[in-house]
Design a protein around this motif. Sequence first.
Motif, PDB file in Angstrom:
ATOM      1  N   ASP A 128      62.423  51.057  33.140  1.00  0.00           N
ATOM      2  CA  ASP A 128      63.266  50.944  31.952  1.00  0.00           C
ATOM      3  C   ASP A 128      64.720  50.911  32.392  1.00  0.00           C
ATOM      4  O   ASP A 128      65.068  51.350  33.500  1.00  0.00           O
ATOM      5  N   MET A 129      65.584  50.417  31.502  1.00  0.00           N
ATOM      6  CA  MET A 129      67.011  50.340  31.805  1.00  0.00           C
ATOM      7  C   MET A 129      67.806  50.347  30.514  1.00  0.00           C
ATOM      8  O   MET A 129      67.301  50.001  29.438  1.00  0.00           O
ATOM      9  N   VAL A 133      64.404  42.881  37.968  1.00  0.00           N
ATOM     10  CA  VAL A 133      64.585  44.316  38.199  1.00  0.00           C
ATOM     11  C   VAL A 133      63.323  45.085  37.848  1.00  0.00           C
ATOM     12  O   VAL A 133      62.903  46.003  38.555  1.00  0.00           O
ATOM     13  N   GLN A 134      62.670  44.721  36.762  1.00  0.00           N
ATOM     14  CA  GLN A 134      61.535  45.494  36.275  1.00  0.00           C
ATOM     15  C   GLN A 134      60.200  45.106  36.910  1.00  0.00           C
ATOM     16  O   GLN A 134      59.242  45.868  36.827  1.00  0.00           O
ATOM     17  N   ALA A 181      68.774  55.510  44.268  1.00  0.00           N
ATOM     18  CA  ALA A 181      67.533  55.759  43.527  1.00  0.00           C
ATOM     19  C   ALA A 181      66.346  55.885  44.469  1.00  0.00           C
ATOM     20  O   ALA A 181      65.466  56.729  44.261  1.00  0.00           O
ATOM     21  N   TYR A 196      63.454  54.706  37.472  1.00  0.00           N
ATOM     22  CA  TYR A 196      62.483  54.245  38.455  1.00  0.00           C
ATOM     23  C   TYR A 196      61.335  55.242  38.546  1.00  0.00           C
ATOM     24  O   TYR A 196      61.537  56.451  38.421  1.00  0.00           O
ATOM     25  N   ARG A 211      59.566  52.037  44.903  1.00  0.00           N
ATOM     26  CA  ARG A 211      60.048  52.439  43.589  1.00  0.00           C
ATOM     27  C   ARG A 211      60.050  51.209  42.698  1.00  0.00           C
ATOM     28  O   ARG A 211      60.319  50.096  43.150  1.00  0.00           O
ATOM     29  N   GLN A 212      59.741  51.411  41.440  1.00  0.00           N
ATOM     30  CA  GLN A 212      59.699  50.299  40.499  1.00  0.00           C
ATOM     31  C   GLN A 212      60.447  50.682  39.235  1.00  0.00           C
ATOM     32  O   GLN A 212      60.239  51.762  38.671  1.00  0.00           O
ATOM     33  N   CYS A 213      61.330  49.796  38.789  1.00  0.00           N
ATOM     34  CA  CYS A 213      62.098  50.042  37.583  1.00  0.00           C
ATOM     35  C   CYS A 213      61.186  49.885  36.365  1.00  0.00           C
ATOM     36  O   CYS A 213      60.536  48.858  36.192  1.00  0.00           O
ATOM     37  N   PHE A 238      69.282  53.208  34.894  1.00  0.00           N
ATOM     38  CA  PHE A 238      67.940  52.724  35.232  1.00  0.00           C
ATOM     39  C   PHE A 238      67.013  53.914  35.452  1.00  0.00           C
ATOM     40  O   PHE A 238      67.423  54.971  35.937  1.00  0.00           O
TER      41      PHE A 238
END
Length: 260
Positions: free
Chosen positions: A108-109, A126-127, A138, A94, A104-106, A92
């Motif tokens: 991409d993964m 998640v995103q 993270a 973040y 924190r923000q996701c 992931f």
Amino acid sequence: MFRVQRAFTQLEGRAHGPGALARAADLDDSTVYRILQSGVHQGIFVREGRGLYRLGSAAPQLGLKALAHSPAPEAAHALLEALRRATGGLAFLYLLAPFGGAHRQCVDMAVGDSDLTELGMTPRAVQTVEHSLRVGAAGRAILAYLPETIQSEVLDRPVPTEAGPGAYQDDVRLLASLARIRARGYALGHEECAAGWNECAAPVTWDGLVMGSVLVMKPKQVMTRCPVTVIEAVERTASALADLGRGRPAGPDGDDSRTK
């Protein structure tokens, strides 16, 4: 102007006088005062009264402009895919989301065939959901490199109810973990975000400023203790992402092209 802006990031607290800024910027008081007055009219600085100033809205606009010209998402995703293959885990990326409080923000993964149901969430969740910086490898990999004033604000918030059983509940232990992260350069998490999952994360920095973190998650029964190979892979990916942010492209397999 930029030396005075940087001085704000080096001093604790949000508002400062010309004298303190001059010492931090290694400039004389009169020069800093003129820069502050000019910056107030441009929105770079805000006068708060009693001779104190803080950074204005024009300052973060520079950072947002830089992010707008950051590398294509495909390049960063290729690095995450390479990390997933190298570690056999879920990868992931973040980014720090400072507005409305530090989170924190996701963005991409790389999770292969996983639909993330084993984590009790969906890729969309998640995103789109911002996560606390005090929970998970993270989050702590980012929090460790933020100013103490922001760290205090994060610690003042409660541990999210959806946190895993390994989340730090005690602020003293949490602060000690941040010191270890700064000393080692990476963070390890044991069932902090989800029961049965362990983590390894490293900060992604651009020009000395933490911008986010890269994370690998693996089932606890597979990764009871994080091996050196996983730590090194995560650190290499974080370094490659930092190079992308500075305009230094990585190779197609996630390797820094300068080393080839």
